[in-house]
Design an enzyme around this catalytic site. Structure first.
Site, PDB file in Angstrom:
ATOM      1  N   GLY A  53      -6.098   4.388  46.861  1.00 23.21           N
ATOM      2  CA  GLY A  53      -7.376   4.586  46.201  1.00 23.21           C
ATOM      3  C   GLY A  53      -8.511   4.648  47.204  1.00 23.21           C
ATOM      4  CB  CYS A  54     -12.124   3.917  46.850  1.00 20.80           C
ATOM      5  SG  CYS A  54     -13.616   3.813  47.861  1.00 20.80           S
TER       6      CYS A  54
END
Length: 218
Positions: A53-54
């Protein structure tokens, strides 16, 4: 440039952005511990690369871990050479937002890093992670040799069984050689150290990841 709707399919060599021959400028030293992002690294230390993810929150999860010497964020497993953050976010480079982890195997094993990786996010979500949607948020373990791949696959199988028992779907994590790791812009390196109140979309499933006895020390 940003596109109003991000594609959820990976680009082809024909449709990918062309990129550039020169690397994007980035930081030289880690904002938290002042170790060099690009080396040299201590003798005997190893590297691992994960995407969950981020990368802002993902990187922090690893730099806080004992045995980790330095971390950096970047882009990999795509097609465009030396991409920018904006290009990666367009979905037209094919890259993930990855975290490079340099660690001391005498303190923490590769299997323990894989366990941390799985427990730190939801690896069943495909081309998204929470509210972050796009191909750059897909889950990935990017291995450098057959032993790493075997460990990653074994831990994945154990965790998939644990998740299934709790009602989760199959794991979508890719386990591949991710190709070149392109260091992200200075702004993104150790972002949550520079911006303590910054966005962190990282969140796990709440399910513990078991490690088999045969892989625990690897």
């Amino acid at each position: 440039m940003f596109w109003s709707k991000k594609p959820l399919d990976l680009p082809t060599p024909e449709t990918a952005l062309k990129g550039r021959p020169d690397a994007i400028p980035t930081a030289r030293l880690h904002h938290v511990n002042q170790n060099p992002l690009k080396g040299p690294y201590p003798d005997g230390f190893r590297t691992a690369i994960f995407a969950l993810g981020c990368f802002w929150g993902a990187e922090r999860a690893f730099w806080r871990t004992p045995g980790v010497w330095v971390t950096a964020v970047g882009y990999l497993a795509g097609l465009t050479p030396n991409p920018t953050y904006e290009e990666v976010c367009s979905g037209r480079t094919g890259h993930t937002e990855g975290v490079l982890v340099v660690y001391d195997p005498a303190v923490i094993s590769y299997a323990d890093l894989v366990k941390l990786f799985f427990e730190s996010h939801d690896p069943t979500q495909g081309m998204r992670q929470g509210n972050d949607v796009g191909t750059q948020y897909r889950s990935g373990i990017y291995t450098s040799d057959p032993q790493e791949k075997a460990v990653a696959e074994a831990v994945k199988a154990s965790y998939e069984a644990a998740l299934k028992a709790k009602g989760f779907g199959p794991i979508t994590t890719e386990i591949i050689d991710g190709g070149p790791f392109y260091f992200a812009e200075d702004y993104h390196q150790q972002y949550l150290s520079k911006n303590p109140g910054g966005y962190c979309g990282l969140g796990g499933t709440g399910v513990s990841c078991p490690i088999g006895v045969g892989v625990a020390a690897q």
